[in-house]
Each structure stands twice: as C-alpha cells, then as structure tokens.
Motif scaffolding. Structure first.
Motif, PDB file in Angstrom:
ATOM      1  N   ILE A 114      18.267  -5.044  10.368  1.00 38.46           N
ATOM      2  CA  ILE A 114      17.351  -6.179  10.321  1.00 38.46           C
ATOM      3  C   ILE A 114      16.043  -5.752   9.657  1.00 38.46           C
ATOM      4  CG2 ILE A 114      18.334  -7.246  12.387  1.00 38.46           C
ATOM      5  CD1 ILE A 114      15.789  -6.266  13.885  1.00 38.46           C
ATOM      6  N   GLY A 115      15.242  -6.738   9.269  1.00 39.59           N
ATOM      7  CA  GLY A 115      13.941  -6.483   8.675  1.00 39.59           C
ATOM      8  C   GLY A 115      12.840  -7.151   9.473  1.00 39.59           C
ATOM      9  N   ALA A 116      11.631  -6.637   9.346  1.00 32.79           N
ATOM     10  CA  ALA A 116      10.451  -7.219   9.980  1.00 32.79           C
ATOM     11  C   ALA A 116       9.247  -6.870   9.125  1.00 32.79           C
ATOM     12  CB  ALA A 116      10.273  -6.685  11.408  1.00 32.79           C
ATOM     13  N   GLY A 117       8.140  -7.605   9.324  1.00 30.26           N
ATOM     14  CA  GLY A 117       6.939  -7.267   8.572  1.00 30.26           C
ATOM     15  C   GLY A 117       6.026  -8.448   8.340  1.00 30.26           C
ATOM     16  N   ALA A 118       5.057  -8.253   7.463  1.00 34.72           N
ATOM     17  CA  ALA A 118       4.088  -9.295   7.123  1.00 34.72           C
ATOM     18  C   ALA A 118       3.563  -9.047   5.716  1.00 34.72           C
ATOM     19  CB  ALA A 118       2.927  -9.316   8.118  1.00 34.72           C
ATOM     20  N   SER A 119       3.190 -10.126   5.017  1.00 34.75           N
ATOM     21  CA  SER A 119       2.704  -9.972   3.646  1.00 34.75           C
ATOM     22  C   SER A 119       1.850 -11.155   3.241  1.00 34.75           C
ATOM     23  CB  SER A 119       3.898  -9.848   2.692  1.00 34.75           C
ATOM     24  OG  SER A 119       3.459  -9.692   1.366  1.00 34.75           O
ATOM     25  N   VAL A 120       0.742 -10.864   2.565  1.00 35.03           N
ATOM     26  CA  VAL A 120      -0.076 -11.889   1.918  1.00 35.03           C
ATOM     27  C   VAL A 120      -0.558 -11.349   0.581  1.00 35.03           C
ATOM     28  CG1 VAL A 120      -0.877 -13.020   4.039  1.00 35.03           C
ATOM     29  CG2 VAL A 120      -2.192 -11.119   3.073  1.00 35.03           C
ATOM     30  N   ASN A 121      -0.830 -12.259  -0.337  1.00 32.39           N
ATOM     31  CA  ASN A 121      -1.423 -11.900  -1.623  1.00 32.39           C
ATOM     32  C   ASN A 121      -2.288 -13.071  -2.076  1.00 32.39           C
ATOM     33  OD1 ASN A 121      -2.160 -11.074  -4.142  1.00 32.39           O
ATOM     34  ND2 ASN A 121      -0.093 -10.817  -4.945  1.00 32.39           N
ATOM     35  N   TYR A 122      -3.609 -12.936  -1.894  1.00 35.32           N
ATOM     36  CA  TYR A 122      -4.516 -14.030  -2.210  1.00 35.32           C
ATOM     37  C   TYR A 122      -4.890 -14.076  -3.692  1.00 35.32           C
ATOM     38  CZ  TYR A 122      -4.980 -14.508   2.836  1.00 35.32           C
ATOM     39  OH  TYR A 122      -4.723 -14.687   4.180  1.00 35.32           O
ATOM     40  N   LYS A 123      -4.519 -13.055  -4.447  1.00 34.39           N
ATOM     41  CA  LYS A 123      -4.700 -13.018  -5.901  1.00 34.39           C
ATOM     42  C   LYS A 123      -6.157 -13.105  -6.338  1.00 34.39           C
ATOM     43  CE  LYS A 123      -0.068 -14.731  -6.886  1.00 34.39           C
ATOM     44  NZ  LYS A 123       0.769 -15.722  -7.596  1.00 34.39           N
ATOM     45  N   GLU A 124      -7.054 -12.722  -5.455  1.00 29.56           N
ATOM     46  CA  GLU A 124      -8.469 -12.595  -5.792  1.00 29.56           C
ATOM     47  C   GLU A 124      -9.150 -11.763  -4.716  1.00 29.56           C
ATOM     48  OE1 GLU A 124     -11.065 -15.989  -5.353  1.00 29.56           O
ATOM     49  OE2 GLU A 124      -9.456 -17.138  -4.390  1.00 29.56           O
ATOM     50  N   ALA A 125     -10.348 -11.294  -5.012  1.00 29.18           N
ATOM     51  CA  ALA A 125     -11.091 -10.492  -4.044  1.00 29.18           C
ATOM     52  C   ALA A 125     -11.473 -11.333  -2.833  1.00 29.18           C
ATOM     53  CB  ALA A 125     -12.340  -9.913  -4.699  1.00 29.18           C
ATOM     54  N   ALA A 126     -11.704 -10.664  -1.687  1.00 33.38           N
ATOM     55  CA  ALA A 126     -12.039 -11.360  -0.445  1.00 33.38           C
ATOM     56  C   ALA A 126     -13.392 -12.056  -0.507  1.00 33.38           C
ATOM     57  CB  ALA A 126     -12.006 -10.378   0.715  1.00 33.38           C
ATOM     58  N   ILE A 127     -14.166 -11.787  -1.554  1.00 32.34           N
ATOM     59  CA  ILE A 127     -15.361 -12.566  -1.870  1.00 32.34           C
ATOM     60  C   ILE A 127     -15.133 -13.180  -3.234  1.00 32.34           C
ATOM     61  CG2 ILE A 127     -17.840 -12.483  -2.360  1.00 32.34           C
ATOM     62  CD1 ILE A 127     -18.084 -10.255  -0.358  1.00 32.34           C
ATOM     63  N   HIS A 128     -15.149 -14.494  -3.297  1.00 35.39           N
ATOM     64  CA  HIS A 128     -14.831 -15.192  -4.535  1.00 35.39           C
ATOM     65  C   HIS A 128     -15.668 -14.670  -5.698  1.00 35.39           C
ATOM     66  CE1 HIS A 128     -12.186 -18.103  -2.668  1.00 35.39           C
ATOM     67  NE2 HIS A 128     -13.111 -18.418  -1.782  1.00 35.39           N
ATOM     68  N   ASP A 129     -14.968 -14.397  -6.817  1.00 38.16           N
ATOM     69  CA  ASP A 129     -15.590 -13.984  -8.083  1.00 38.16           C
ATOM     70  C   ASP A 129     -16.287 -12.628  -8.005  1.00 38.16           C
ATOM     71  OD1 ASP A 129     -14.791 -16.422  -9.277  1.00 38.16           O
ATOM     72  OD2 ASP A 129     -16.576 -17.427  -8.476  1.00 38.16           O
ATOM     73  N   TYR A 130     -16.021 -11.861  -6.955  1.00 36.27           N
ATOM     74  CA  TYR A 130     -16.613 -10.530  -6.853  1.00 36.27           C
ATOM     75  C   TYR A 130     -15.692  -9.519  -7.545  1.00 36.27           C
ATOM     76  CZ  TYR A 130     -19.323  -6.666  -4.934  1.00 36.27           C
ATOM     77  OH  TYR A 130     -20.127  -5.559  -4.796  1.00 36.27           O
ATOM     78  N   PRO A 131     -16.261  -8.548  -8.282  1.00 32.65           N
ATOM     79  CA  PRO A 131     -15.422  -7.583  -9.013  1.00 32.65           C
ATOM     80  C   PRO A 131     -14.836  -6.514  -8.087  1.00 32.65           C
ATOM     81  CG  PRO A 131     -17.732  -7.096  -9.373  1.00 32.65           C
ATOM     82  CD  PRO A 131     -17.699  -8.376  -8.594  1.00 32.65           C
ATOM     83  N   ALA A 132     -13.806  -6.892  -7.346  1.00 33.46           N
ATOM     84  CA  ALA A 132     -13.136  -5.957  -6.433  1.00 33.46           C
ATOM     85  C   ALA A 132     -11.636  -6.223  -6.499  1.00 33.46           C
ATOM     86  CB  ALA A 132     -13.651  -6.140  -5.015  1.00 33.46           C
ATOM     87  N   ASP A 133     -10.838  -5.335  -5.898  1.00 34.29           N
ATOM     88  CA  ASP A 133      -9.385  -5.515  -5.868  1.00 34.29           C
ATOM     89  C   ASP A 133      -9.013  -6.814  -5.177  1.00 34.29           C
ATOM     90  OD1 ASP A 133      -8.813  -3.118  -7.134  1.00 34.29           O
ATOM     91  OD2 ASP A 133      -8.684  -1.982  -5.257  1.00 34.29           O
ATOM     92  N   ASP A 134      -7.910  -7.412  -5.629  1.00 32.70           N
ATOM     93  CA  ASP A 134      -7.374  -8.585  -4.936  1.00 32.70           C
ATOM     94  C   ASP A 134      -7.090  -8.249  -3.479  1.00 32.70           C
ATOM     95  OD1 ASP A 134      -7.469  -9.896  -7.329  1.00 32.70           O
ATOM     96  OD2 ASP A 134      -5.299  -9.890  -7.671  1.00 32.70           O
ATOM     97  N   ALA A 135      -7.335  -9.220  -2.600  1.00 28.84           N
ATOM     98  CA  ALA A 135      -7.057  -9.036  -1.178  1.00 28.84           C
ATOM     99  C   ALA A 135      -5.566  -9.249  -0.941  1.00 28.84           C
ATOM    100  CB  ALA A 135      -7.872 -10.028  -0.357  1.00 28.84           C
ATOM    101  N   LYS A 136      -4.870  -8.201  -0.566  1.00 26.28           N
ATOM    102  CA  LYS A 136      -3.442  -8.327  -0.274  1.00 26.28           C
ATOM    103  C   LYS A 136      -3.000  -7.209   0.650  1.00 26.28           C
ATOM    104  CE  LYS A 136      -2.066  -6.254  -4.720  1.00 26.28           C
ATOM    105  NZ  LYS A 136      -1.232  -6.488  -5.933  1.00 26.28           N
ATOM    106  N   ASP A 137      -1.907  -7.494   1.333  1.00 22.42           N
ATOM    107  CA  ASP A 137      -1.396  -6.569   2.332  1.00 22.42           C
ATOM    108  C   ASP A 137       0.118  -6.726   2.376  1.00 22.42           C
ATOM    109  OD1 ASP A 137      -1.877  -5.099   5.223  1.00 22.42           O
ATOM    110  OD2 ASP A 137      -0.308  -6.618   5.354  1.00 22.42           O
ATOM    111  N   ASN A 138       0.814  -5.623   2.618  1.00 22.02           N
ATOM    112  CA  ASN A 138       2.259  -5.689   2.751  1.00 22.02           C
ATOM    113  C   ASN A 138       2.713  -4.661   3.786  1.00 22.02           C
ATOM    114  OD1 ASN A 138       4.964  -6.660   1.525  1.00 22.02           O
ATOM    115  ND2 ASN A 138       5.153  -4.445   1.622  1.00 22.02           N
ATOM    116  N   LEU A 139       3.399  -5.132   4.803  1.00 21.66           N
ATOM    117  CA  LEU A 139       4.043  -4.282   5.799  1.00 21.66           C
ATOM    118  C   LEU A 139       5.514  -4.637   5.826  1.00 21.66           C
ATOM    119  CD1 LEU A 139       4.066  -2.280   8.203  1.00 21.66           C
ATOM    120  CD2 LEU A 139       3.577  -4.254   9.686  1.00 21.66           C
ATOM    121  N   ALA A 140       6.377  -3.704   5.440  1.00 23.73           N
ATOM    122  CA  ALA A 140       7.823  -3.917   5.430  1.00 23.73           C
ATOM    123  C   ALA A 140       8.484  -2.915   6.345  1.00 23.73           C
ATOM    124  CB  ALA A 140       8.374  -3.779   4.009  1.00 23.73           C
ATOM    125  N   MET A 141       9.312  -3.406   7.254  1.00 23.27           N
ATOM    126  CA  MET A 141      10.033  -2.546   8.182  1.00 23.27           C
ATOM    127  C   MET A 141      11.522  -2.863   8.117  1.00 23.27           C
ATOM    128  SD  MET A 141       7.619  -2.778  11.561  1.00 23.27           S
ATOM    129  CE  MET A 141       5.979  -2.061  11.633  1.00 23.27           C
TER     130      MET A 141
END
Length: 386
Positions: A114-141
């Motif tokens: 079986i599999g479990a986990g969580a994932s999001v990808n907002y495709k932009e920084a956690a502050i709108h229009d700020y020059p930082a990495d996109d906010a995203k997370d992936n946990l796969a089990m």
C-alpha cells in the motif's frame, strides 16, 4: 541490503507520491473497500483488506488483487493574510497489490503493498511575487506487508503481518518567519531524502455466524530512520523522523441475504504520538477517530453495486496551519460509489470517491493562515483467482 533495494523499487513504482484523506492514509485500501467507504476489518470485501487485518487471509480465496487509483487533489490556502489565494491541483496515480494463498485448511499466507503520503505544489513562493523557491512538499511512503493467518478454530482466525516501509521526503520554499529587518526567511531545500522503517500488525477475524463476522486489528507505529538533511531544521523537533502512527480498530460485516451485505468499521489513529506528525513533530496533528459504513448489492449473477460513507474527526491543530500549508491533507469526510463485474478469467472493480471540502482557519501564531482541501479519486481494480 536486499530488502532495502526491494522497498526502493516498490516506492519508485508508486509514482511519485501518495495523498490521502485520513491524514496520510487513503480512505480505502482496496478497489472494493474504496467503493464501500473503506470498510475492511471484518473478513474483508477484497484481498487488499489483509493490509488492515492480516487475519482476513483465512477468509479470502487464493488469488491476487491489482489496482490503480488516480487522485485529483485540490488544495487552497491564504497565508499570513495575503490578499490572493494559493492554489494546488495535482493528479497522482497510486498502485496497490495483494496476494493471498492457502497452505492448508488452517494456515494461509500472503502479502500486500500500500501507499501513503501527502503532496502539494503551489507553483509560486509562499509570498506572492517574492523571488524564492516555489512552495511545495512531497511525502511518499510505501509499505510492503508479508502476512500469515491461522485458523485456531473453524470460525476464528489470528493474523500477523510485518510492515516494511520506504519513505521519500522533500520540501521547498518553506517560509519560517522574518528577520530583524522584516525580510522573509525561508529554509534551504535539501532535495529528496530517503528513510526506511518497520512495524507490525496483528488481527483476528471471527465468523460468529454464517452471515455475520467481526474483525479487529492493531498496528504498531512504523518507525522510520532519519531524513538526515532535514533533521536540523524542518524536522528538528522529531530529530529527522516521520513515522506512520499506531492505529487500531474493530469492524463487522453482515449478509442480509445472498445479494446484500453491509459493513461497519471504527478506527482510531494515534497521530499525536507519531514522531514527525504529532506533538513531538513539526505538524502537531491530533488523534483521529474514523467511522465507516459500506454496502454491496448483487445486481445479478455477475454484477454488483457498492456505496459507502466515511467520516473522520479533524486531526489538524489550527495553531499550526502555517506549517500544514505544506501538508494540506485536511479533507476528512467522503462518499464512495462502485461497480464490480465478474468475467470468465478475472473480476473488474471500479470505484469513485469524493472527499468533501474542509476548511480550517489558523489560530494563535497561525492566525491569518487558512487552509482548504477537497479531493476526487477514481480506482480501477483487477482481481484473479488462482
């Protein structure tokens, strides 16, 4: 080392993440249980139920179940009272597998994946229009569970499974606050990190009458090794660990006649004590109570309709919506539908699940960070007797 290679290969096959509706768990472990609200503890609607209660092996016919679930996960968030909403919509395929075989009239053996986990990808920084990495997370089990079941009485079985887990985690663009000048602070990205774990499940199934069965199981915490690169920042509070929680439950299944079956399950998931998720971790999840009901109706000699409903209590501590922005898996109530058909050489099972939208508004130091999440799941399953 060989076991680690096998677990690695299985997790790669699970493409590339999982996402679920009871914390990091799917509502239903199998294609039939996915259509019946996740009901699985008492003898099981399908072979995948051995992942929830290994004693169900004794009551399953020899054969294999193979399935593929396609999840459409929709997450939204307001972060730190910013006027514009963050949105994440991902499609995730998740395979599953179960094999059951009788050694003799008393002993059965098998395996589930079986599999479990969580994932999001907002495709932009956690502050709108700020020059930082996109906010995203992936946990796969991925958890592979070799299992044995033994009939101590003609109508009573005991089961044991060893749970061997592999885990992949990555996070980017994690906002942690501001510096003295008011500039936003982000944690560095450490890329993909791997961990491996172990645990166990015990269970029993009692066919009290020919038309009525009761099942119960207990699963230990699956303890994973450290995600080394994250142990000094994002996962410092759990020393780099993210463990699957201890859980236990009881269920019953009743056949009114040859055409109509109904099942009920209760499950408790102890998130608060699981390293990484709970009170000693980044996400601060609370314990969860899960209630399931499902029914299967035989239309004719080859076709079945299935319906189900699952409700779980909220696990999110709203003081921590800020960090759960990166693990926005808060939907916890769903309805399920399904159809099954027997063919000459195999059975086909289809399921659809809609997980209702859930919204949680931040409190205390998370005030102004609000989360919302709803999901769709389509499952295709193939089952074949040996």
């Amino acid at each position: 080392m060989q076991v680690r290679k096998i677990l690695y290969a299985i997790l790669i096959l699970k493409i590339p993440s999982a996402y679920a509706f009871n914390g990091v768990y799917l509502t239903g472990s199998g294609a039939v249980s996915a259509a019946t609200g996740g009901v699985s503890l008492a003898s099981g609607f399908d072979r995948m139920s051995i992942s929830d209660n290994p004693a169900n092996l004794s009551w399953q016919s020899d054969g294999a179940d193979l399935q593929l679930s396609l999840l459409n996960v929709k997450s939204k968030a307001i972060v730190s009272n910013q006027p514009d909403e963050f949105k994440s919509s991902v499609y995730i395929p998740i395979p599953g597998l179960a094999i059951a075989k009788k050694y003799d009239d008393k002993l059965s053996y098998g395996v589930s994946v079986i599999g479990a986990g969580a994932s999001v990808n907002y495709k932009e920084a956690a502050i709108h229009d700020y020059p930082a990495d996109d906010a995203k997370d992936n946990l796969a089990m991925s958890v592979i569970s070799p299992a044995l079941s033994y009939k101590v009485l003609p109508n009573l079985s005991l089961g044991l499974a060893i749970n061997l887990g592999a885990q992949q985690f990555r996070a980017k663009g994690v906002l942690v606050g501001e510096d003295v000048s008011g500039n936003p602070l982000f944690l560095p990205s450490h890329g993909n990190q791997w961990a491996y774990g172990y645990g166990a499940t015990i269970g029993t199934t009692w066919n009290a009458q020919p038309d009525w069965s009761v099942g119960a199981s207990y699963t230990t915490e699956t303890k994973f090794s450290k995600l080394d690169e994250y142990k000094d920042d994002l996962l410092a509070s759990s020393s780099g660990h993210i463990n699957l929680p201890e859980k236990y439950g009881i269920g019953t299944k009743y056949s009114f006649n040859d055409r109509l079956k109904i099942g009920l399950d209760y499950l408790r998931i102890n998130w608060s004590a699981a390293k990484g998720f709970g009170k000693d971790g980044a996400f601060q999840w609370k314990d969860q109570h899960v209630y399931r009901i499902g029914t299967e109706f035989q239309l004719d000699s080859v076709s079945s309709l299935r319906f189900g409903y699952s409700y779980a209590t909220d696990f999110l501590n709203t003081d921590y919506t800020n960090v759960n922005f990166y693990a926005n898996a808060i939907s916890h109530e769903s309805v399920t539908f399904g159809y099954g058909r027997q063919f000459k050489n195999f059975n086909l099972n289809l399921a659809y699940e809609y997980a209702f939208n859930n919204t949680q508004n931040g409190t205390s130091f998370s005030t102004g960070t609000n989360l919302a999440n709803n999901n769709h799941v389509v499952t295709l399953g193939l089952s074949k007797n040996f």
